[in-house]
Motif scaffolding. Structure first.
Motif, short mmCIF file in Angstrom:
data_model
loop_
_atom_site.label_atom_id
_atom_site.label_comp_id
_atom_site.label_asym_id
_atom_site.label_seq_id
_atom_site.Cartn_x
_atom_site.Cartn_y
_atom_site.Cartn_z
N CYS A 61 0.84 -1.20 0.00
CA CYS A 61 0.00 0.00 0.00
C CYS A 61 0.88 1.25 0.00
N ALA A 116 -9.71 -6.27 -14.96
CA ALA A 116 -9.74 -7.07 -13.73
C ALA A 116 -8.68 -6.58 -12.75
N GLU A 138 -11.51 -8.87 -19.16
CA GLU A 138 -10.10 -8.53 -18.99
C GLU A 138 -9.34 -8.82 -20.27
N LEU A 146 -2.24 -3.90 -12.81
CA LEU A 146 -0.85 -3.52 -12.51
C LEU A 146 -0.30 -4.22 -11.28
N MET A 147 -1.20 -4.62 -10.39
CA MET A 147 -0.71 -5.31 -9.18
C MET A 147 0.07 -6.57 -9.59
N ILE A 181 -12.11 -5.21 -24.40
CA ILE A 181 -13.28 -4.51 -24.94
C ILE A 181 -12.75 -3.52 -25.98
N GLY A 198 -12.80 0.05 -15.38
CA GLY A 198 -11.66 -0.02 -14.45
C GLY A 198 -10.42 -0.44 -15.20
N GLY A 200 -7.62 1.33 -15.87
CA GLY A 200 -6.31 1.86 -15.49
C GLY A 200 -5.82 2.97 -16.40
N ILE A 222 6.66 0.83 -17.57
CA ILE A 222 5.57 -0.08 -17.19
C ILE A 222 5.41 -1.23 -18.18
N THR A 248 7.61 3.86 -9.79
CA THR A 248 7.88 2.94 -10.91
C THR A 248 9.38 2.79 -11.10
N ASP A 251 10.82 0.31 -8.75
CA ASP A 251 10.59 -1.09 -9.14
C ASP A 251 11.47 -1.46 -10.33
N GLN A 348 2.64 7.94 -16.19
CA GLN A 348 1.66 7.22 -17.02
C GLN A 348 0.59 8.18 -17.48
N TRP A 354 -10.61 2.86 -27.21
CA TRP A 354 -11.76 1.99 -27.43
C TRP A 354 -13.08 2.62 -26.98
N GLY A 386 -13.57 4.17 -12.26
CA GLY A 386 -12.89 4.10 -10.97
C GLY A 386 -11.47 3.62 -11.13
N GLY A 387 -10.65 3.88 -10.11
CA GLY A 387 -9.23 3.53 -10.18
C GLY A 387 -8.49 4.51 -11.07
N ILE A 396 -3.45 1.75 -5.30
CA ILE A 396 -4.44 0.68 -5.10
C ILE A 396 -5.55 1.11 -4.16
C1 LIG Z 1 5.46 0.06 -11.46
C2 LIG Z 1 4.29 0.40 -10.63
C3 LIG Z 1 4.33 0.14 -9.28
C4 LIG Z 1 3.27 0.44 -8.49
N1 LIG Z 1 3.37 0.19 -7.16
C5 LIG Z 1 2.32 0.47 -6.37
C6 LIG Z 1 2.38 0.19 -5.01
O1 LIG Z 1 3.38 -0.30 -4.48
N2 LIG Z 1 1.31 0.48 -4.24
C7 LIG Z 1 0.18 1.02 -4.78
O2 LIG Z 1 -0.79 1.25 -4.04
N3 LIG Z 1 0.08 1.30 -6.08
C8 LIG Z 1 1.12 1.04 -6.89
N4 LIG Z 1 1.04 1.32 -8.22
C9 LIG Z 1 -0.21 1.89 -8.75
C10 LIG Z 1 -1.30 0.84 -8.84
O3 LIG Z 1 -0.80 -0.32 -9.40
C11 LIG Z 1 -2.48 1.35 -9.61
O4 LIG Z 1 -2.88 2.60 -9.11
C12 LIG Z 1 -3.66 0.40 -9.52
O5 LIG Z 1 -3.26 -0.86 -9.96
C13 LIG Z 1 -4.83 0.89 -10.34
O6 LIG Z 1 -5.81 -0.09 -10.37
P1 LIG Z 1 -6.92 -0.12 -11.49
O7 LIG Z 1 -7.85 -1.22 -11.13
O8 LIG Z 1 -7.49 1.22 -11.67
O9 LIG Z 1 -6.16 -0.41 -12.85
P2 LIG Z 1 -5.10 -1.48 -13.28
O10 LIG Z 1 -4.43 -2.13 -12.17
O11 LIG Z 1 -4.26 -0.77 -14.27
O12 LIG Z 1 -5.97 -2.58 -14.01
C14 LIG Z 1 -6.59 -2.32 -15.24
C15 LIG Z 1 -6.91 -3.62 -15.91
O13 LIG Z 1 -7.75 -3.35 -17.02
C16 LIG Z 1 -7.32 -4.12 -18.13
N5 LIG Z 1 -7.76 -3.43 -19.33
C17 LIG Z 1 -7.32 -2.23 -19.82
N6 LIG Z 1 -8.01 -1.91 -20.92
C18 LIG Z 1 -8.90 -2.90 -21.15
C19 LIG Z 1 -9.88 -3.10 -22.10
N7 LIG Z 1 -10.11 -2.24 -23.07
N8 LIG Z 1 -10.62 -4.23 -22.01
C20 LIG Z 1 -10.42 -5.15 -21.03
N9 LIG Z 1 -9.51 -4.98 -20.11
C21 LIG Z 1 -8.75 -3.86 -20.15
C22 LIG Z 1 -5.82 -4.17 -17.96
O14 LIG Z 1 -5.29 -5.25 -18.67
C23 LIG Z 1 -5.69 -4.33 -16.48
O15 LIG Z 1 -5.71 -5.67 -16.08
C24 LIG Z 1 2.11 1.03 -9.05
C25 LIG Z 1 2.07 1.30 -10.40
C26 LIG Z 1 3.15 0.99 -11.20
C27 LIG Z 1 3.08 1.31 -12.62
#
Ligand SMILES: Cc1cc2nc3c(=O)[nH]c(=O)nc-3n(C[C@H](O)[C@H](O)[C@H](O)COP(=O)(O)OP(=O)(O)OC[C@H]3O[C@@H](n4cnc5c(N)ncnc54)[C@H](O)[C@@H]3O)c2cc1C
Ligand SMILES: Cc1ncc(C[n+]2csc(CCOP(=O)(O)OP(=O)(O)O)c2C)c(N)n1
Ligand code: SF4
Ligand code: SF4
Ligand code: SF4
Ligand SMILES: [Mg+2]
Lengths: 604, 351
Positions: A61, A116, A138, A146-147, A181, A198, A200, A222, A248, A251, A348, A354, A386-387, A396
């Motif tokens: 977190c 997802a 997904e 991203l997790m 999608i 969701g 990202g 990334i 980032t 990492d 990012q 889409w 969201g997200g 997260i």
């Molecule tokens: C290198 C790095 C390290 C990080 N470390 C941390 C950390 O230590 N702690 C922390 O809290 N946060 C961290 N973050 C940030 C965190 O990962 C994100 O804020 C969080 O994952 C966002 O979640 P989300 O569900 O919005 O999107 P995401 O986790 O980005 O998930 C989006 C999902 O949607 C899918 N998707 C995208 N477009 C489509 C589509 N058109 N159709 C179907 N599926 C699709 C993607 O494949 C993905 O699986 C980090 C980010 C990065 C880049």
């Protein structure tokens, strides 16, 4: 000042700095006390209620709660809130029986969640138990977003992800992997009652400098991390430069060290203090001998004979003004630093190729959708975000909170209710007095310093890419660390009518929080208190006029260590220690569903 | 009484005095008195005063007799000297200590029972001698420690918690001290630290006998309706006469006083007492006037407070006696104990 209105749930909530600082309002002191009592499963479930992924978040977190934690103001270091969350997860028993379940019967409504990642998964977690038919689309072959693809396995083991994501998918969630999608419009044409986006912020920022496209050894952070996670990339050169100094970058540098690099430099444009990475991520990288070079602004990629040999930087100098603001800097020279690979970790962007632009969704100048911050709905009714997809990259825990709020809206929307008219937060207060000098909690101040997280040996950890570096607290460490929590949710509650102005509470307070004085305006009052009250972020709790002299009792909430001595020394019980419980509504609490009850203590 | 000690944690922004100490460094053990006792508030005022003065803890001696009030020296300045004597005998023990060591700063903490009932004989003679000390009476009108019997300071008509109202004349320590020639006389209230802290500072720095009669409600046995020593009664009949500030030597006097004229009085060590007269018709240098004034207001039931009398001119006990400056513990043994021959010589002078 007017007497403080403590009937507003925000007042006492704000005193619980960690919970106020947590986007999902996790009841931190409550779960810390459960850990103290050895009730790890309870502590896990308390966490899960608000933050859904305790095992994940207990490791990675962003922990906005920790910089907020009162302990960090009383002495140097905050309570290790995040690490204690992991303690709850590590030591829990099998809690599957305590998880919410999908009912046998559907409520007849269908929702589509795109992506997802943690945001969508939270929506699924909140809606599936209410009988919604939840479909998750997904694009990739796996869940977690991203997790899984970007947070390296040495920080977050896949097993932890699988387990906590599994809890949600097991609630009859229909998961469609490898299912990008490609048109929102056509998805909307299917008969879903609500859609959640969701997806990202999937586009890593590029650096358009001379030489950028003359080598294949320049990577976008990334994307590169994702390739490493999916094992498409298994090695990197010996000398690696990471451009950028955010999380980032941290990492990327640590991953490089695990797949072949032995000299990794993180190149920062600005001086220390202006880095985006959290202090603990920097510490962890520097522990692995990553060098951080400050005041280097990238100028060009140096390509010799078609091969990347280094990168040219401008050496910068900056002026910082009295308010701590830094200027744009001036270049005072140039330098070439040799390298084999460059990884760009400079941020990012959102990208929605889409989503059609003619379906009622408005986009701003950064190509972000315009989304209501409270309801998470965009201009097109029934479509929620969201997200990272909603307001750009965050973390997260923010994605989880967005998920909760979107779930409430989607629920109300599907039930035909006004999505603006949501339940407010509620607050319960209950006295913790057990006897003359006995309280229901550990009220004594424990001066122990913060426990240090044990790490895998520096030689061991690089042997494989998935060796989790942090070992978790030992039992002894956990038991010491819980005692550092000041129980900020055990509030000092004052009844002016009872006070005889004997000064006992003022005299005993170890941190001089309390003052009886003549009322005045806040700025004036702050100069007349028994200890400097310079933290304007923290409230002054002002009483009604005291019966004998008409003066007021003032408590500066800033540094109270919740020791209860004021309440113990008060001869009349004018001070009492009462546990505040913030009642946060979730989708399941919204009244439209017959089975759900309105929240106790919620004020309209 | 609390089960936990006051935690050592402090506010990081606490001011430090000239010795680099905070007020917390002048604390003692946690009080075992009833919660809300006026005595605890006076303890806090003493801590604040010695902190502000920058007293070196090892240069302070805390003297007391018996009573709840007399227990309180345990609750401030743990690093100092102390003597908890027999009931009512604190003045004679302090006299002895002061004769042996003039360098220490003496603070005696006593009660109305300790000083005005059993110890009244000791009390009046300490005043006569102009013993150089700060003498605090934590005045609650009762014997707190022995469960609330009336003491010699109980007012006529004051009601006890149970039983009959008091019928005997009270002894007023302020007018007693005035008549016996005390040189610094003040009255205050445990619930008014703004007034009390400077009064304690002045009393500690004054050369000679400084009396502080401090109304200090006993929450358990004398804070009910009908008591004339309760918080509510004291506040209702509170009558501030002269407020003061203590200004250490070489510090500039800030002329920020609104009410009454500023009349700085210089103490023997060069420090100053700046007065803010609340009542224009009061003269704190005139004994006869002060006596009448206080009596008139007492008859109206009012409780006159503030610095009520000051005389810096009179010599204190050691000066009157012509005894040596050096503490006896610093005098070499052969000088201190010159032998039987010298004693005989001395005695022969008086034959
Ligand atoms: C290198 C790095 C390290 C990080 N470390 C941390 C950390 O230590 N702690 C922390 O809290 N946060 C961290 N973050 C940030 C965190 O990962 C994100 O804020 C969080 O994952 C966002 O979640 P989300 O569900 O919005 O999107 P995401 O986790 O980005 O998930 C989006 C999902 O949607 C899918 N998707 C995208 N477009 C489509 C589509 N058109 N159709 C179907 N599926 C699709 C993607 O494949 C993905 O699986 C980090 C980010 C990065 C880049
Ligand atoms: C020689 C002697 N006589 C009587 C007592 C019993 N005794 C203890 S404290 C006390 C009265 C204390 O009253 P006060 O000085 O007013 O102190 P307070 O407790 O009210 O602060 C008495 C009579 C005693 N300890 N010693
Ligand atoms: S001390 Fe405990 S309750 Fe207070 S802010 Fe820190 S973690 Fe939260
Ligand atoms: S609980 Fe009371 S005595 Fe303890 S720090 Fe807070 S205000 Fe002070
Ligand atoms: S201890 Fe109780 S009665 Fe005394 S001042 Fe404080 S709140 Fe008022
Ligand atoms: Mg008494």
């Amino acid at each position: 000042m007017k007497p403080t209105d403590t009937s507003n749930p925000d007042y006492f909530h704000k005193v619980v700095d960690c919970q106020w600082g947590c986007p999902a309002h996790t009841d931190v002191p409550a779960y810390i006390r459960m850990i103290a009592q050895g009730e790890f499963s309870d502590a896990y479930m308390e966490n899960r209620k608000s933050n859904v992924f305790p095992g994940i978040l207990g490791r990675v977190c962003d922990r906005p709660c920790e910089p907020a934690c009162r302990r960090g103001r009383v002495e140097d270091k905050p309570v290790a809130i995040c690490r204690l969350k992991r303690v709850a997860a590590d030591h829990r028993d099998d809690i599957t029986a305590r998880l919410p379940k999908a009912p046998d019967k559907s409520n007849g409504k269908k929702v589509a969640l795109i992506g997802a990642g943690c945001a969508s998964l939270t929506v699924a977690n909140d809606l599936a138990p209410l009988g919604y038919e939840v479909t998750v689309f997904e694009a990739m072959k796996t869940t977690g977003g991203l997790m899984r693809t970007n947070i390296p396995q040495f920080r977050l083991p896949p097993k932890v992800l699988d387990e906590e994501i599994g809890y949600i998918l097991d609630m009859n969630v229909d998961l469609k992997l490898n299912h990008p999608i490609e048109s929102l419009k056509s998805l909307l044409d299917e008969n879903f009652d609500a859609v959640f986006v969701g997806t990202g912020a999937p586009r890593g920022k590029n650096l358009e400098l001379p030489g950028r496209y003359d080598s294949d050894r320049i990577h976008i952070g990334i994307d590169w991390l994702e390739s490493v996670a999916f094992e498409h990339v298994k090695s990197i050169g010996k000398k690696v430069l990471i451009i950028g100094v955010g999380n980032t970058a941290m990492d990327c540098c640590r991953t490089s060290l695990r797949i072949g690099a032995d000299n990794v430099k993180v190149m920062a444009r600005k001086p220390r203090g202006f880095f985006k990475a959290s202090a603990w991520e920097l510490e962890d990288a520097e522990e692995e001998n990553v060098e951080i070079l400050v005041n280097h602004s990238p100028k060009e990629f140096v390509i010799e004979n078609g091969k990347l040999t280094g990168m040219k930087f401008e050496l910068m100098e900056y002026k910082v003004d009295d308010n701590g603001r830094i200027d744009r800097g001036t270049s005072v020279g140039e330098k070439i630093i040799p390298c084999d690979d460059v990884v760009l970790a400079i941020g990012q962007d959102n990208a929605f190729p889409w989503i059609e632009r003619d379906i009622g969704i408005e986009f701003d100048q950064w190509d972000c959708p315009v989304v209501n911050e409270k309801t998470m709905m965009c201009g097109r009714e029934g479509v929620f975000f969201g997200g990272d997809s909603a307001f750009g990259p965050k973390n997260i825990i923010w994605a989880v909170e967005h998920g909760h709020q979107a779930a409430i809206s989607m629920h109300r929307y599907c039930q035909g209710e006004d999505i603006e008219d949501r339940l407010p937060d509620g607050m319960n207060l209950a006295s913790q007095k057990m006897g003359m000098h006995e309280w229901s909690f550990s009220n004594n101040y424990d001066g122990a310093p913060r426990r240090l997280m044990p790490h895998v040996d520096l030689k061991e950890r690089f042997k494989k890419i998935d060796i989790e570096v942090e070992l978790g607290f030992t039992a002894e460490q956990a038991m010491q660390e819980v005692e550092r929590c000041l129980n900020c949710d055990i509030q000092t509650v004052f009844t002016a009518d009872l006070c005889i102005e004997c000064d006992a509470c003022m005299d005993i307070c170890p941190v001089n929080c309390l003052t009886i004085t003549h009322n005045g305006e806040e700025d004036d009052l702050r100069t007349r208190l028994r200890a400097p009250a310079e933290n304007h972020e923290q409230a002054l709790y002002v009483s009604a006029e005291l019966p004998q002299t008409g003066r007021v009792m003032i408590k500066d909430e800033d540094l109270c260590v919740h020791c209860s001595l004021c309440a113990e020394r008060c001869p009349t019980g004018a001070w009492d220690m009462q546990k505040s419980t913030l009642l946060v509504p979730y989708a399941k609490d919204e009244i439209s569903d017959e089975s759900a009850q309105p929240l106790a203590g919620a004020s309209a | 009484m609390s089960y936990i000690a006051k935690p050592k944690v402090t506010h990081p922004g606490m001011p430090k005095n000239k010795l680099g100490l905070t007020a917390r460094d002048y604390e003692g053990t946690v009080s075992t008195l009833c919660a809300g006792c006026g005595h605890d508030s006076i303890t806090a005022a003493i801590i604040q005063a010695v902190f502000e003065l920058g007293v070196k803890p090892h240069m302070l001696a805390k003297m007391s007799g018996i009573g709840c009030s007399s227990k309180t020296p345990a609750y401030f300045v743990s690093q100092s000297h102390g003597f908890n004597s027999v009931h009512g005998r604190m003045p004679s023990v302090t006299t002895g200590a002061n004769a042996a060591n003039r360098d220490l700063m003496y603070i005696g903490v006593s009660g109305d029972g300790d000083s005005l009932s059993i110890g009244v004989g000791q009390f009046v003679h300490a005043i006569r001698r102009n013993l150089n000390m700060c003498y605090v009476i934590e005045n609650n009108g009762v014997y707190g420690l022995t469960k609330g019997q009336f003491s010699a300071s109980a007012d006529i008509g004051s009601k006890p918690k149970k039983g009959e109202p008091n019928k005997q004349e009270p002894i007023d320590p302020v007018s007693t001290a005035l008549s016996l020639g005390a040189t610094y006389i003040a009255r205050s209230f445990s619930g008014d630290k703004e007034q009390l802290v400077p009064l304690i500072k002045g009393a500690l720095m004054h050369r000679g006998f400084a009396l502080l009669d401090i109304v200090s409600p006993c929450v358990t046995f004398n804070d009910h309706e009908g008591s004339t020593k309760s918080y509510a009664h004291t506040r209702e009949f509170y009558y501030p006469v002269v407020d003061m500030d203590y200004v250490p030597p070489a510090e500039e006097i800030k002329a920020a006083y609104v009410k009454g004229e500023v009349m700085p009085l210089v103490l023997h060590d060069g420090s100053t007492i700046v007065l803010r007269k609340v009542a224009d018709d009061y003269d704190l240098t005139n004994r006869a006037h002060a006596f009448k004034y206080l009596r008139d207001h007492f008859d109206k039931g009012e409780i006159c407070t503030g610095l009520l009398y000051l005389d810096e001119s009179r010599a204190e006990m050691n000066e009157l006696m012509g005894s040596i400056d050096t503490p006896l513990s610093h005098v070499p043994l052969d000088a201190l104990h010159p032998g039987s021959q010298e004693l005989k010589k001395l005695q022969s002078r008086y034959r």
